[in-house]
Design a protein around this motif. Structure first.
Motif, PDB file in Angstrom:
ATOM      1  N   UNK A 145      51.395  34.107  38.078  1.00  0.00           N
ATOM      2  CA  UNK A 145      51.856  35.268  38.852  1.00  0.00           C
ATOM      3  C   UNK A 145      50.640  35.809  39.619  1.00  0.00           C
ATOM      4  N   UNK A 146      50.638  35.706  40.948  1.00  0.00           N
ATOM      5  CA  UNK A 146      49.442  36.105  41.711  1.00  0.00           C
ATOM      6  C   UNK A 146      49.149  37.592  41.566  1.00  0.00           C
ATOM      7  N   UNK A 147      47.906  37.945  41.800  1.00  0.00           N
ATOM      8  CA  UNK A 147      47.532  39.358  41.784  1.00  0.00           C
ATOM      9  C   UNK A 147      48.270  40.094  42.895  1.00  0.00           C
ATOM     10  N   UNK A 172      53.134  45.515  40.541  1.00  0.00           N
ATOM     11  CA  UNK A 172      54.331  45.003  39.887  1.00  0.00           C
ATOM     12  C   UNK A 172      54.921  46.092  38.997  1.00  0.00           C
ATOM     13  N   UNK A 227      47.971  42.546  37.726  1.00  0.00           N
ATOM     14  CA  UNK A 227      47.529  41.163  37.487  1.00  0.00           C
ATOM     15  C   UNK A 227      46.245  40.807  38.225  1.00  0.00           C
ATOM     16  N   UNK A 228      45.412  41.809  38.522  1.00  0.00           N
ATOM     17  CA  UNK A 228      44.172  41.479  39.247  1.00  0.00           C
ATOM     18  C   UNK A 228      43.093  40.959  38.308  1.00  0.00           C
TER      19      UNK A 228
END
Lengths: 219, 298
Positions: free
Chosen positions: B225-227, B234, B252-253
């Motif tokens: 799941x990309x940043x 999100x 998600x960074x």
């Protein structure tokens, strides 16, 4: 002190970023010499002079505050560590822009690599590096904006960023409408003059016109 | 299609047309004609740059000091060998000269450690001033002798450091063991597969649901799941016949750690987990950009 980054060489640096106007606005020669010699006060002066432009490049590349912050810090530290290789006869801006660009791209690549999932980084459409012309434009715009008078810069900001009409700006600043219009025009002319060098791209692709030109060639 | 900028014959024309473009854009600002109106003269990149928040943002406060502190620290680390050799020369006639000579190799340039990076935008944690003081060429002899004596005393007590660390570690392990023994058993987590939608086809993983005293803990362990880009994030939701309940937000960074979410409603009644991509400032309702789904039905 870490050795100079081999990726950062004079050959990579744009010849005249910011054009003659920016060159006129460069740091005093004595400060550049002190920077080369490792004077931290000179580093402070370099930061004060170029921080906004480096920050703009870092934000343009990374598009994330926390990464831009890290990229900005690393840019100045890398420049500081490589200062002995810097020629104080030359303007510091192009050299610093090159370091900023490499540093921000390095960080971006690191972020892409750390994306989990085992797939290729290029598949992560959310994060992608901007083209060099966009990075150069960010730098040049910062260099131009810093040379506007404060009241001119404010009118440009209110007009473009806050999207206010002349009448709304006049009300916000408690100025006559005519004053805002003339001040706005003067600021635009000055900005255009300061950015005139963008039509002479090294790659013969005018930054400002590139988008429109591509369309023109495609039609 | 305008190509005037592309074929601009001279600087004056360029400046004239760019000024006109900016004037025209400014005249349209704040009016209903502004949104979606294309740039007439092809200076769209410049207009976009001037409309970007980053163009007008200042670097964070504290960044300047963080950079300068780090530079000073690196500078001080470089000058440390010179300090050591100056001390050794000055204190050579004294009784502690052997001690100074003994410690000198540790300060050789080749073995000088890289200074730890100063945290971003934080006040300097390693002030350079004391080193700078020591680095002065006219160091008084009493000071060098005092420093050498202090080092001697420190060496005598050197055994106490690992011993104290070991004792502290044993104490901590003991406390944790007792604490764990007194804790009630954790309820077993139930795992469900999660899958990415067309917007994040690489996303996969699992969500572990535990029924806890304060609610349902949902630990999402997602890969691929990309940043979320700057300005977006999100949001996780539980959806069921009775509506949609928010679980929390994340970006998600970073990597490696699962995302811990909490639900105050039972997945039995809200059996669908959704993760949506949201834009900052938008209303706090699920967007149409669903990136991950999971069915929590048994």
């Amino acid at each position: 002190m870490t050795p100079p980054d081999p990726a950062v060489s004079a050959a990579d640096a744009p010849a005249d970023v910011g054009g003659s106007a920016a060159t006129r606005d460069s740091l005093p020669a004595a400060t550049r010499v002190r920077f080369r010699d490792g004077d931290t006060d000179a580093l402070a002066a370099v930061y004060d002079r170029y921080a906004r432009a480096v920050w703009a490049v870092a934000m343009t590349v990374t598009r994330a505050d926390h990464l831009a912050q890290e990229a900005t810090q690393e840019t100045f530290i890398r420049a500081w560590n490589a200062a002995r290789s810097y020629d104080p006869e030359r303007d510091l801006g192009p050299w610093l822009l090159t370091i900023a660009r490499y540093t921000a791209l390095d960080l971006l690549r690191r972020e892409l690599r750390s994306t989990r999932g085992g797939h290729e980084a290029e598949q992560d459409g959310v994060v992608e590096a901007p083209a060099m012309d966009r990075i150069w434009l960010s730098w040049a715009v910062q260099e131009a904006l810093r040379q506007l008078a404060e009241h001119e810069r404010e009118v440009v900001r209110l007009s473009f960023y806050e999207d206010l009409s002349h009448a709304q700006i006049a009300e916000r600043l408690s100025l006559p409408l005519g004053t805002v219009k003339s001040r706005s025009h003067r600021a635009h002319r000055r900005l255009a003059e300061l950015l005139a060098h963008l039509r002479d791209q090294p790659e013969s692709t005018p930054v400002i016109a590139s988008k429109e030109s591509d369309e023109g060639r495609g039609s | 299609m305008n190509t005037e900028f592309w074929t601009m014959p001279d600087v004056d024309d360029f400046v004239e047309q760019l000024t006109a473009h900016l004037d025209e854009h400014a005249a349209r600002s704040g009016t209903s004609a502004q949104p979606g109106t294309p740039d007439r003269e092809g200076a769209g990149a410049l207009t976009e740059e001037l409309r970007t928040a980053a163009t007008w943002a200042e670097p964070p406060a504290g960044l300047r000091e963080a950079i300068l502190a780090r530079a000073r620290t690196e500078s001080a680390a470089q000058s440390a060998p010179a300090v050591e050799s100056a001390l050794a020369v000055e204190s050579a006639p004294g009784a502690e000269s052997a001690l100074v000579a003994e410690s000198a190799p540790a300060a050789e340039p080749a073995s000088a450690p890289e200074p730890a990076p100063v945290p971003l935008a934080s006040p300097p944690t390693v002030p350079a001033a004391p080193d700078a003081e020591v680095a002065g060429p006219a160091e008084p002899g009493w000071r060098a002798r005092w420093l050498a004596g202090w080092r001697l005393r420190w060496r005598r007590l050197a055994w106490a450091v690992p011993a104290t660390a070991l004792a502290a570690a044993l104490f901590t392990v003991g406390v944790l063991a007792v604490d764990r023994a007194l804790q009630p058993d954790q309820p077993p987590a139930e795992a469900f597969a999660i899958a990415g939608t067309q917007l994040a086809p690489q996303a996969r993983g699992e969500v572990r649901v535990s029924d806890m005293p304060s609610g349902f803990s949902m630990e999402v362990d997602a890969e691929g799941l990309p940043a979320a880009a700057a300005g977006s994030y999100y949001a996780a939701w539980l959806r069921g016949p009775e509506g949609t309940v928010p679980l929390g937000s994340f970006h998600m960074r970073g990597t490696g750690a699962p995302v811990r979410l909490w639900s105050g409603v039972s997945p039995d009644r809200y059996p669908e987990l959704l993760v949506t991509l949201q834009a900052e400032g938008d209303p706090l309702v699920p967007s149409q950009l669903v990136v991950v789904t999971a069915s929590l039905a048994d």
